[in-house]
Design a protein around this motif. Structure first.
Motif, short mmCIF file in Angstrom:
data_model
loop_
_atom_site.label_atom_id
_atom_site.label_comp_id
_atom_site.label_asym_id
_atom_site.label_seq_id
_atom_site.Cartn_x
_atom_site.Cartn_y
_atom_site.Cartn_z
N GLY A 1 40.84 32.06 84.36
CA GLY A 1 39.62 32.27 84.40
C GLY A 1 38.72 32.66 83.27
N MET A 2 39.33 32.97 82.21
CA MET A 2 38.50 33.19 80.93
C MET A 2 38.49 31.65 80.35
SD MET A 2 39.45 36.80 79.59
CE MET A 2 38.46 36.49 77.99
N ARG A 3 39.36 30.67 80.78
CA ARG A 3 39.67 29.50 80.40
C ARG A 3 40.17 29.46 79.00
NH1 ARG A 3 35.97 26.10 83.08
NH2 ARG A 3 37.06 24.28 82.04
N HIS B 1 33.46 29.07 72.61
CA HIS B 1 32.86 30.48 72.16
C HIS B 1 34.31 31.29 71.85
CE1 HIS B 1 29.22 29.50 74.36
NE2 HIS B 1 30.19 29.21 75.55
N PRO C 1 28.36 37.89 67.91
CA PRO C 1 29.14 38.41 69.16
C PRO C 1 28.84 37.85 70.66
CG PRO C 1 27.51 40.00 67.92
CD PRO C 1 27.23 38.58 67.41
N VAL C 2 29.81 37.76 71.37
CA VAL C 2 29.77 37.13 72.73
C VAL C 2 30.20 38.25 73.60
CG1 VAL C 2 29.44 35.11 71.91
CG2 VAL C 2 31.70 35.67 72.55
N THR C 3 30.32 38.22 75.14
CA THR C 3 31.16 39.07 75.71
C THR C 3 31.90 37.96 76.82
OG1 THR C 3 29.11 40.58 75.78
CG2 THR C 3 30.81 40.56 77.65
N MET C 4 33.18 38.22 76.66
CA MET C 4 33.90 37.50 77.23
C MET C 4 34.46 38.16 78.70
SD MET C 4 36.27 35.18 74.61
CE MET C 4 35.27 33.89 73.68
N CYS D 1 32.20 29.89 88.92
CA CYS D 1 33.38 29.76 87.84
C CYS D 1 34.31 29.22 88.62
CB CYS D 1 33.53 31.32 87.64
SG CYS D 1 32.25 32.14 86.54
N GLN E 1 34.16 25.44 88.51
CA GLN E 1 34.14 25.02 87.03
C GLN E 1 35.73 24.71 86.76
OE1 GLN E 1 31.91 27.81 84.68
NE2 GLN E 1 30.14 26.50 84.75
N MET F 1 19.90 28.30 86.95
CA MET F 1 20.41 28.64 85.40
C MET F 1 21.99 28.15 85.51
SD MET F 1 20.89 32.16 83.53
CE MET F 1 22.42 32.62 84.20
N VAL G 1 25.65 28.19 84.41
CA VAL G 1 26.89 29.22 83.97
C VAL G 1 27.61 28.73 83.04
CG1 VAL G 1 28.66 30.78 85.15
CG2 VAL G 1 26.47 30.26 86.38
N ASN G 2 27.71 29.80 81.76
CA ASN G 2 28.66 29.29 80.76
C ASN G 2 29.95 29.22 81.14
OD1 ASN G 2 26.73 28.97 78.71
ND2 ASN G 2 26.78 31.09 78.07
N ILE G 3 30.44 28.50 80.37
CA ILE G 3 32.23 28.55 80.71
C ILE G 3 32.64 29.46 80.82
CG2 ILE G 3 32.66 27.61 78.33
CD1 ILE G 3 35.12 26.00 79.48
N ALA G 4 33.51 30.11 81.84
CA ALA G 4 34.36 31.29 82.00
C ALA G 4 33.15 32.70 82.09
CB ALA G 4 35.27 31.72 80.96
N ALA G 5 32.04 32.20 82.41
CA ALA G 5 30.67 33.15 82.47
C ALA G 5 30.67 33.71 80.95
CB ALA G 5 31.00 33.96 83.72
N CYS G 6 30.93 32.99 79.92
CA CYS G 6 30.85 33.93 78.55
C CYS G 6 29.19 34.11 78.35
CB CYS G 6 31.39 32.84 77.48
SG CYS G 6 31.38 33.70 75.85
N ILE G 7 29.03 35.32 77.97
CA ILE G 7 27.78 35.85 77.72
C ILE G 7 27.36 35.69 76.18
CG2 ILE G 7 26.06 37.76 77.63
CD1 ILE G 7 27.86 38.71 80.10
N THR G 8 26.56 34.73 75.83
CA THR G 8 26.06 34.37 74.42
C THR G 8 24.97 35.25 73.73
OG1 THR G 8 25.24 32.42 75.18
CG2 THR G 8 27.31 32.46 74.56
N ASN H 1 20.65 42.35 85.65
CA ASN H 1 21.25 42.53 86.87
C ASN H 1 20.63 43.94 87.29
OD1 ASN H 1 23.24 42.61 88.98
ND2 ASN H 1 24.91 43.42 87.80
#
Lengths: 389, 87
Positions: free
Chosen positions: A97-99, A198, A205-208, A220, A223, B1, B3-10, B18
């Motif tokens: 899921g996190m690819r 990423h 910084p990013v959030t995964m 997701c 994808q 919008m 969605v980034n791969i794996a919903a990664c928040i950049t 939300n």
């Protein structure tokens, strides 16, 4: 120069990990996989390559550590089997899921209970929906080569999925075979450096792995499905390019004696050797389709390959208890839906029960009787001791 | 919008988009007459959506309040009542 040697299948996998310049290995020992991570530890101790080796307290932690490491952009490896894979179950879905392009070797082993350390393929087949690419190999050489190919497939920017290379426990892990170990420079040429879109980096910084509420979750998953479609194409391409550089290739599946064959046996993994032996021994007009890529399933190509077949008998080392047949048989029926091909099943080799040429002969005979219009069992259990039931 | 791969928040701060107030069933209603300005509700609110106005009046950001009721439970003077949200 490539080196010709004889070695255990496990050693061949460790050689592949060294050649791929893996940066992080997190692993927990479990039979029949232990050789793999022991050999990697030995190579690292000898300075044969440089990686972070994380000893963890469970397979759940092993996969979790791989996820963290892979998220930083490091090439990551682990190996497991059976109960270990089952313990990883929830984390497998997080990796896919996190690819994250993690590569894992699963030394196929039966699941408890009763406790059994021997080979069958129930463990990895139970993880077929976890979003991992799955490759099943026949030989130690193919295990080595498939690990290298696995990184190539996993790390492609259109794919970015984890890959599980499944090799039959003991039959392949503990058997000494001649193996050609490729040259490290050639592997570097084949396998470009890992670049993730990423990465975890304090500078940027990013959030995964954050919340994906009902607004985003389905996208997701879709994808991932699209990535699997790309994986199908790239697995083929990765294999072709591998053949170009190293002189060996395997395809998405192997076809043996398929010319004009009305009866075709379908299987995965090392038992294909016994099947080929039996076909040759009998001089039978019977084909073999050895499926190598189980996920993504090469549906179109398999349908084409079996378009001339009349009866297919699937020999597999797993059973979906409560459905009365193995998962591969079920899936093959789905793939062939609408065609006239009759699909039979043979459940064999569970918990390490030997699959002999006689069992294969019986599978062929049953398919041939079906071809002649005789009534036959849909599913047979090869070598079952009826008197013990 | 997209969605980034794996919903990664950049980008930072995306959780503000939300609006979790939509999950609420009961909303806190503050009776400022009974409030002694102890700040317990402000301290205990797990979503940090209670704020103190100049002069000691407390108010709730209903865009993010999930209606958990911790503030009402902690209030020593029972100045906060959880009221069923009705349209």
């Amino acid at each position: 120069m490539p080196r010709r040697d004889v070695m255990h299948g496990s050693r061949a996998v460790a050689e592949a990990v060294r050649l791929c310049d893996v940066k992080v290995v997190a692993a927990y020992p479990i039979t029949p996989q232990t050789h793999i991570v022991e050999d990697i530890a030995e190579m690292l101790a000898n300075g044969e390559f440089d990686a972070e080796y994380i000893m963890v307290e469970s397979e759940h932690s092993a996969m979790s550590a791989c996820i963290g490491a892979s998220a930083t952009g490091a090439r990551t490896f682990t190996a497991t089997a059976s109960q270990g894979l089952a313990l990883m179950h929830e984390v497998l879905w997080i990796a896919s899921g996190m690819r994250l392009p993690i590569v894992m070797v699963n030394a196929n082993r039966a699941l408890s209970a009763p406790i059994n350390i021997w080979n069958d393929q129930s463990d990895s087949i139970a993880e077929r929906d976890s979003g991992w690419v799955q490759i099943y190999v026949e030989t130690a050489q193919e295990a080595l080569d498939s690990v290298i190919q696995a990184y190539r497939i996993a790390e492609h920017e259109d794919v970015l999925l984890p890959v599980m290379v499944c090799m039959d426990g003991f039959v392949l892990t503990h058997t000494v075979e001649p193996v050609e170990v490729p040259d490290k420079e050639q592997v570097a040429e084949y396998l470009p450096e890992l670049r993730l879109p990423h990465v975890l980096d304090p500078e940027k910084p990013v959030t995964m792995g954050a919340l994906g509420d009902p607004n985003y979750y389905m996208e997701c998953r879709k994808q991932q499905e699209i990535a699997m479609e790309h994986a199908l194409r790239h697995a083929e391409q990765a294999d072709e390019e591998f053949r170009g550089i190293f002189g060996r290739g395997y395809g998405l599946f192997e076809e043996y004696n398929m010319q004009d064959a009305e009866v075709v046996l379908v299987t995965m993994g090392s038992v294909a050797g016994t099947v080929k032996e039996t076909i040759d021994m009998l001089g039978a007009d019977v084909g073999l389709l050895r499926l190598r890529l189980f996920r993504p399933f090469p549906k179109e190509a398999v349908r084409r390959a079996l378009s001339e077949a009349k009866v297919v008998n699937v020999i597999e080392k797993d059973v979906s208890v409560g459905f009365g047949e193995g998962a591969l048989m079920t899936e093959l029926k789905s793939v062939l839906y609408g065609s006239d091909v009759r699909v039979l099943g043979t459940v064999a080799g569970l918990g390490g029960r030997d699959i002999t040429t006689e069992h294969v002969r019986q599978a062929i005979e049953r398919a041939e009787r079906a071809l002649r219009g005789e009534k036959v069992e849909e599913v047979a259990w090869a070598g079952l001791k009826e008197e013990a039931l | 919008m997209k969605v980034n791969i794996a919903a990664c928040i950049t980008e930072p701060g995306s959780s503000e988009r939300n609006k979790t107030g939509g999950w609420r069933v009961f909303k806190p209603v503050v009776n400022n007459e009974r409030c002694i300005d102890c700040g317990s509700c402000w301290i205990f609110c797990p979503e940090a959506c209670i704020s103190r106005k100049e002069g000691g009046e407390y108010q709730v950001d209903l865009d993010y309040c999930k209606g958990c009721g911790i503030c009402a439970n902690e209030c020593p003077t029972e100045a906060i009542e959880m009221v069923l949200e009705e349209k």
